[in-house]
Design a protein around this motif. Structure first.
Motif, PDB file in Angstrom:
ATOM      1  N   LYS A   1      -2.704 -14.666  -6.374  1.00 18.88           N
ATOM      2  CA  LYS A   1      -2.711 -14.242  -7.783  1.00 18.88           C
ATOM      3  C   LYS A   1      -1.305 -14.001  -8.318  1.00 18.88           C
ATOM      4  N   GLY A   2      -0.310 -14.099  -7.410  1.00 16.72           N
ATOM      5  CA  GLY A   2       1.067 -13.878  -7.838  1.00 16.72           C
ATOM      6  C   GLY A   2       1.489 -12.419  -7.838  1.00 16.72           C
ATOM      7  N   TRP A   3       0.721 -11.557  -7.139  1.00 19.37           N
ATOM      8  CA  TRP A   3       1.095 -10.138  -7.087  1.00 19.37           C
ATOM      9  C   TRP A   3       2.389  -9.974  -6.295  1.00 19.37           C
ATOM     10  N   SER A   4       3.194  -9.007  -6.703  1.00 16.76           N
ATOM     11  CA  SER A   4       4.390  -8.642  -5.934  1.00 16.76           C
ATOM     12  C   SER A   4       3.964  -7.740  -4.782  1.00 16.76           C
ATOM     13  N   LYS A   5       4.893  -7.546  -3.855  1.00 20.42           N
ATOM     14  CA  LYS A   5       4.597  -6.617  -2.757  1.00 20.42           C
ATOM     15  C   LYS A   5       4.314  -5.219  -3.307  1.00 20.42           C
ATOM     16  N   GLU A   6       5.049  -4.826  -4.328  1.00 19.67           N
ATOM     17  CA  GLU A   6       4.862  -3.482  -4.905  1.00 19.67           C
ATOM     18  C   GLU A   6       3.444  -3.318  -5.473  1.00 19.67           C
ATOM     19  N   GLU A   7       2.951  -4.386  -6.121  1.00 20.53           N
ATOM     20  CA  GLU A   7       1.573  -4.307  -6.643  1.00 20.53           C
ATOM     21  C   GLU A   7       0.569  -4.187  -5.504  1.00 20.53           C
ATOM     22  N   CYS A   8       0.806  -4.937  -4.441  1.00 21.02           N
ATOM     23  CA  CYS A   8      -0.089  -4.847  -3.275  1.00 21.02           C
ATOM     24  C   CYS A   8      -0.074  -3.431  -2.710  1.00 21.02           C
ATOM     25  N   LEU A   9       1.127  -2.865  -2.578  1.00 20.24           N
ATOM     26  CA  LEU A   9       1.237  -1.516  -2.016  1.00 20.24           C
ATOM     27  C   LEU A   9       0.513  -0.500  -2.894  1.00 20.24           C
ATOM     28  N   ALA A  10       0.563  -0.730  -4.206  1.00 22.35           N
ATOM     29  CA  ALA A  10      -0.065   0.225  -5.122  1.00 22.35           C
ATOM     30  C   ALA A  10      -1.587   0.099  -5.137  1.00 22.35           C
ATOM     31  N   LYS A  11      -2.093  -1.122  -4.887  1.00 23.89           N
ATOM     32  CA  LYS A  11      -3.526  -1.344  -5.157  1.00 23.89           C
ATOM     33  C   LYS A  11      -4.387  -1.621  -3.933  1.00 23.89           C
ATOM     34  N   LEU A  12      -3.773  -2.005  -2.784  1.00 23.49           N
ATOM     35  CA  LEU A  12      -4.598  -2.521  -1.683  1.00 23.49           C
ATOM     36  C   LEU A  12      -4.643  -1.571  -0.487  1.00 23.49           C
ATOM     37  N   GLY A  13      -5.499  -1.916   0.449  1.00 23.86           N
ATOM     38  CA  GLY A  13      -5.637  -1.112   1.664  1.00 23.86           C
ATOM     39  C   GLY A  13      -7.110  -0.916   2.002  1.00 23.86           C
ATOM     40  N   PHE A  14      -7.364  -0.363   3.175  1.00 22.35           N
ATOM     41  CA  PHE A  14      -8.727  -0.107   3.636  1.00 22.35           C
ATOM     42  C   PHE A  14      -8.860   1.345   4.092  1.00 22.35           C
ATOM     43  N   ALA A  15      -8.273   2.238   3.284  1.00 22.47           N
ATOM     44  CA  ALA A  15      -8.225   3.651   3.683  1.00 22.47           C
ATOM     45  C   ALA A  15      -9.611   4.242   3.905  1.00 22.47           C
ATOM     46  N   ASP A  16     -10.598   3.722   3.165  1.00 20.88           N
ATOM     47  CA  ASP A  16     -11.940   4.313   3.262  1.00 20.88           C
ATOM     48  C   ASP A  16     -12.720   3.796   4.478  1.00 20.88           C
ATOM     49  N   ARG A  17     -12.184   2.818   5.164  1.00 21.92           N
ATOM     50  CA  ARG A  17     -12.963   2.152   6.203  1.00 21.92           C
ATOM     51  C   ARG A  17     -13.039   2.939   7.513  1.00 21.92           C
ATOM     52  N   PHE A  18     -11.876   3.317   8.009  1.00 19.49           N
ATOM     53  CA  PHE A  18     -11.808   4.028   9.295  1.00 19.49           C
ATOM     54  C   PHE A  18     -10.784   5.148   9.169  1.00 19.49           C
TER      55      PHE A  18
ATOM     56  N   THR B   1      -1.083   1.939   6.354  1.00 18.20           N
ATOM     57  CA  THR B   1      -1.436   1.028   5.271  1.00 18.20           C
ATOM     58  C   THR B   1      -0.196   0.320   4.725  1.00 18.20           C
ATOM     59  N   VAL B   2       0.862   1.087   4.478  1.00 13.07           N
ATOM     60  CA  VAL B   2       2.098   0.510   3.929  1.00 13.07           C
ATOM     61  C   VAL B   2       2.694  -0.501   4.909  1.00 13.07           C
ATOM     62  N   ASN B   3       2.762  -0.118   6.192  1.00 15.86           N
ATOM     63  CA  ASN B   3       3.330  -1.032   7.189  1.00 15.86           C
ATOM     64  C   ASN B   3       2.503  -2.310   7.326  1.00 15.86           C
ATOM     65  N   ASN B   4       1.181  -2.163   7.271  1.00 10.39           N
ATOM     66  CA  ASN B   4       0.312  -3.350   7.369  1.00 10.39           C
ATOM     67  C   ASN B   4       0.532  -4.289   6.181  1.00 10.39           C
ATOM     68  N   ILE B   5       0.575  -3.706   4.985  1.00  6.52           N
ATOM     69  CA  ILE B   5       0.752  -4.551   3.791  1.00  6.52           C
ATOM     70  C   ILE B   5       2.114  -5.239   3.827  1.00  6.52           C
ATOM     71  N   ASN B   6       3.146  -4.481   4.166  1.00  8.29           N
ATOM     72  CA  ASN B   6       4.490  -5.074   4.254  1.00  8.29           C
ATOM     73  C   ASN B   6       4.496  -6.248   5.238  1.00  8.29           C
ATOM     74  N   ALA B   7       3.918  -6.026   6.415  1.00  9.92           N
ATOM     75  CA  ALA B   7       3.946  -7.063   7.461  1.00  9.92           C
ATOM     76  C   ALA B   7       3.176  -8.302   7.009  1.00  9.92           C
ATOM     77  N   LEU B   8       1.978  -8.097   6.463  1.00 12.27           N
ATOM     78  CA  LEU B   8       1.158  -9.253   6.069  1.00 12.27           C
ATOM     79  C   LEU B   8       1.752  -9.975   4.874  1.00 12.27           C
ATOM     80  N   TYR B   9       2.281  -9.213   3.925  1.00 14.91           N
ATOM     81  CA  TYR B   9       2.860  -9.853   2.742  1.00 14.91           C
ATOM     82  C   TYR B   9       3.996 -10.781   3.165  1.00 14.91           C
ATOM     83  N   ASP B  10       4.827 -10.281   4.088  1.00 15.14           N
ATOM     84  CA  ASP B  10       5.951 -11.103   4.549  1.00 15.14           C
ATOM     85  C   ASP B  10       5.454 -12.351   5.282  1.00 15.14           C
ATOM     86  N   GLN B  11       4.391 -12.185   6.097  1.00 12.79           N
ATOM     87  CA  GLN B  11       3.867 -13.347   6.849  1.00 12.79           C
ATOM     88  C   GLN B  11       3.189 -14.355   5.928  1.00 12.79           C
ATOM     89  N   LEU B  12       2.524 -13.856   4.883  1.00  9.34           N
ATOM     90  CA  LEU B  12       1.709 -14.754   4.054  1.00  9.34           C
ATOM     91  C   LEU B  12       2.500 -15.382   2.908  1.00  9.34           C
TER      92      LEU B  12
END
Ligand SMILES: [Zn+2]
Length: 292
Positions: A239-256, A270-281
């Motif tokens: 969708k063209g989101w920046s890493k900052e948008e991902c950090l603000a909006k994404l995660g699975f905090a409610d899951r486990f 959550t932050v480390n996971n998003i950073n790592a995946l964003y860089d890989q993807l």
């Protein structure tokens, strides 16, 4: 520690990984060591009471699997993959392993404070691996067989330990059962292939790196959660989101929850996971070496 068969002890209920040991007819084999000093000394004494410790296997480089090696004085050999050896107590921008181990003492092991070494003392005797492998390895101790399978993904040097006589495998952090998955040193594509590989192993009981003892069903659950993480970030990248948008909006905090004692780290994970995946993807995914 919990005794899950006549010959196998596992600790799943204290902060850190799930360390374990297997009693053979010719000594003991330890798989990972407790992060907390008091627990490490207790496990060392208990394991030694069943015979000499022939091998200690470190399944990965993260501090909660290796820090306790310090307290395991009389061990004949310590085995790891080369990547674990090369990254032993490596400081990452996200985590300084020595300080991380220290930070847990006041809350999780106040009695351990008196035996927690200062940095100089620790690094004079970290008890690093002396048998370094580059792939799989198999050996016997007494009547038990130990098959070490190189299953990279969570970390580059990840090992699983299969003990056919017990119909068990110790998969380390290739499975986080019922708790948050840490991705900051991970290659998720490799990890999924390693889960696929472990599906082929003929065992009944799976000892994960974190969370309760389980079965091979949890290989599917872990794969699904990794795919959810990758999909969520991949869709955002699409969708063209920046890493900052991902950090603000994404995660699975409610899951486990995060595993025992680390509940306060949910945001960090959550932050480390998003950073790592964003860089890989946002680059071409690295290619996994072909299976032999
Ligand atoms: Zn780990």
């Amino acid at each position: 520690m919990e005794q899950i068969s006549k010959n196998v002890f596992v600790e799943t209920k204290v902060r850190g990984c799930n360390p374990a040991f297997v009693i053979t007819s010719d000594g003991v084999v330890v798989i990972d060591t407790p992060q907390l000093p008091t627990r490490a000394v207790e496990m060392y004494q208990l394991a030694k009471s069943y015979g000499p410790i022939r091998y200690l296997i470190n399944t990965e480089q993260h501090v909660d699997h290796i820090f306790g090696n310090y307290y395991f004085d009389e061990v004949e050999h310590i085995i790891s993959h080369r990547a674990t050896f090369d990254n032993f107590m490596t400081v990452y921008p996200q985590i300084n392993p020595y300080l991380y181990a220290k930070e847990a003492i006041p809350t999780d092991d106040p009695e351990g404070a008196s035996i927690f070494p200062d940095e100089k003392t620790y690094f004079s005797k970290p008890n690093k691996p002396d048998i370094i492998i580059d792939g799989d390895m198999e050996f016997k101790v007494g009547d038990h067989t130990f098959q070490l399978l190189w299953t990279p993904g969570h970390t580059p040097g990840q090992l699983a330990v299969v003990v056919p006589e017990e119909r068990m495998m110790f998969v380390g952090d290739t499975i986080f059962n019922g708790c948050q998955t840490w991705l900051y040193t991970s290659n998720v594509e490799q990890w999924i292939r390693s889960l696929d590989r472990l599906l082929e192993v003929d065992v009944d009981i799976v000892i994960p790196g974190h969370g309760p003892v389980c079965t091979k069903q949890e290989l599917y659950v872990q794969r699904a959660f990794l795919l959810e993480w990758v999909t969520q970030i991949a869709v955002a990248v699409g969708k063209g989101w920046s890493k900052e948008e991902c950090l603000a909006k994404l995660g699975f905090a409610d899951r486990f929850p995060v595993d025992i004692g680390q509940e306060y780290m949910l945001n960090d994970v959550t932050v480390n996971n998003i950073n790592a995946l964003y860089d890989q993807l946002t680059v071409k995914m690295p290619v996994m070496p072909r299976k032999k």
